[in-house]
Design a protein around this motif. Sequence first.
Motif, PDB file in Angstrom:
ATOM      1  N   TRP A 183       0.821  -1.206   0.000  1.00 22.26           N
ATOM      2  CA  TRP A 183       0.000   0.000   0.000  1.00 22.26           C
ATOM      3  C   TRP A 183       0.857   1.260   0.000  1.00 22.26           C
ATOM      4  N   ARG A 184       2.013   1.195   0.689  1.00 27.01           N
ATOM      5  CA  ARG A 184       2.913   2.351   0.718  1.00 27.01           C
ATOM      6  C   ARG A 184       3.609   2.557  -0.628  1.00 27.01           C
ATOM      7  N   ASN A 185       3.655   1.512  -1.438  1.00 30.94           N
ATOM      8  CA  ASN A 185       4.323   1.604  -2.747  1.00 30.94           C
ATOM      9  C   ASN A 185       3.359   1.286  -3.887  1.00 30.94           C
ATOM     10  N   VAL A 186       2.093   1.633  -3.685  1.00 31.18           N
ATOM     11  CA  VAL A 186       1.059   1.269  -4.651  1.00 31.18           C
ATOM     12  C   VAL A 186       1.318   1.891  -6.025  1.00 31.18           C
ATOM     13  N   LYS A 187       1.932   3.075  -6.076  1.00 35.38           N
ATOM     14  CA  LYS A 187       2.184   3.718  -7.363  1.00 35.38           C
ATOM     15  C   LYS A 187       3.191   2.944  -8.206  1.00 35.38           C
ATOM     16  N   LEU A 188       4.063   2.168  -7.556  1.00 38.46           N
ATOM     17  CA  LEU A 188       5.037   1.364  -8.288  1.00 38.46           C
ATOM     18  C   LEU A 188       4.498  -0.024  -8.621  1.00 38.46           C
ATOM     19  N   ILE A 189       3.591  -0.521  -7.786  1.00 40.04           N
ATOM     20  CA  ILE A 189       3.098  -1.882  -7.959  1.00 40.04           C
ATOM     21  C   ILE A 189       1.881  -1.942  -8.875  1.00 40.04           C
ATOM     22  N   ALA A 190       0.954  -0.990  -8.717  1.00 42.04           N
ATOM     23  CA  ALA A 190      -0.303  -1.041  -9.470  1.00 42.04           C
ATOM     24  C   ALA A 190      -0.100  -1.099 -10.991  1.00 42.04           C
ATOM     25  N   PRO A 191       0.765  -0.262 -11.594  1.00 39.52           N
ATOM     26  CA  PRO A 191       0.940  -0.357 -13.053  1.00 39.52           C
ATOM     27  C   PRO A 191       1.460  -1.725 -13.495  1.00 39.52           C
ATOM     28  N   ALA A 192       2.369  -2.308 -12.713  1.00 36.04           N
ATOM     29  CA  ALA A 192       2.917  -3.619 -13.074  1.00 36.04           C
ATOM     30  C   ALA A 192       1.835  -4.696 -13.004  1.00 36.04           C
ATOM     31  N   ILE A 193       0.990  -4.647 -11.985  1.00 34.76           N
ATOM     32  CA  ILE A 193      -0.095  -5.622 -11.860  1.00 34.76           C
ATOM     33  C   ILE A 193      -1.082  -5.473 -13.010  1.00 34.76           C
ATOM     34  N   MET A 194      -1.421  -4.235 -13.365  1.00 36.25           N
ATOM     35  CA  MET A 194      -2.363  -4.008 -14.464  1.00 36.25           C
ATOM     36  C   MET A 194      -1.787  -4.500 -15.797  1.00 36.25           C
ATOM     37  N   LEU A 195      -0.503  -4.222 -16.024  1.00 28.96           N
ATOM     38  CA  LEU A 195       0.131  -4.704 -17.258  1.00 28.96           C
ATOM     39  C   LEU A 195       0.145  -6.233 -17.302  1.00 28.96           C
ATOM     40  N   TRP A 196       0.399  -6.853 -16.154  1.00 27.66           N
ATOM     41  CA  TRP A 196       0.397  -8.314 -16.072  1.00 27.66           C
ATOM     42  C   TRP A 196      -0.983  -8.875 -16.406  1.00 27.66           C
ATOM     43  N   LEU A 197      -2.034  -8.289 -15.840  1.00 28.21           N
ATOM     44  CA  LEU A 197      -3.399  -8.743 -16.110  1.00 28.21           C
ATOM     45  C   LEU A 197      -3.757  -8.566 -17.582  1.00 28.21           C
ATOM     46  N   LEU A 198      -3.419  -7.406 -18.142  1.00 26.45           N
ATOM     47  CA  LEU A 198      -3.733  -7.143 -19.548  1.00 26.45           C
ATOM     48  C   LEU A 198      -2.987  -8.100 -20.468  1.00 26.45           C
TER      49      LEU A 198
END
Length: 245
Positions: A183-198
């Motif tokens: 949660w403290r690093n959501v800006k770094l993790i969220a894009p990677a997770i979204m790219l992985w899902l896509l």
Amino acid sequence: MSITAGSLYRDTGNFFRDQLVTIVLMALLTSFITVIVGHALTPNAEQLSLLAEGSSDSASSLFEMVQNMSPEQQSVLLRTSAAGTFASLIGNTLLLGGMLCLIPMASSQKRVSALRAIGTAAPLLPKLLLQTFLITLLVQLGFMAVFVPGVILAILFSLAPVMLANDKLGVFGSLKASSKLAWRNVKLIAPAIMLWLLAKVAIMLFFSTLTLLPANVSAVVLNALGNLVSALLVIYLYRLYMLVR
């Protein structure tokens, strides 16, 4: 020193290129195991033919269609679904365990093969299997709700396997610690997770239109490509955790 997504992407790409052969072999090996386990547990052709008997095109939903099935058909459907889920769980756990051992070994300039990496992960696999099952279950339930909760849970639990392998926190302790750190690093993790899902969705859509390959070969290639995408995500998250902790 600030951590940027760009530097993490470059580090991930460099490591992936350096260990390309090992990672590709690991992706193919775990994909092959997934298909073999799924084939072994799936009901035979005669049992699967029961699903087509008496099926109604007038059912307005999946729930209604299942309700209209006979007990034998429901049993076959349940076994087929369970076989696919269990096979994917086994394959994903082996891939994750192998990558979590490959990264530190390769980073310390040790020569390591795909089989050695998976073998080194053997003591970790039971806990990792349980954790992967729990994360998959919670994320899938989140996707079934409104989709957004599934993405949020995937982000919050993304660092848990790395913590389980490196910090010996246990299954539930690593889930709790991952939620706080992610949660403290959501800006770094969220894009990677979204790219992985896509990327996973794009691979599935591509292979849904490809009918030239035999079913088993197509399944192995499809799973292997998905495993390569997952391996990239594991490298990214591992590198991120090493920097933020």
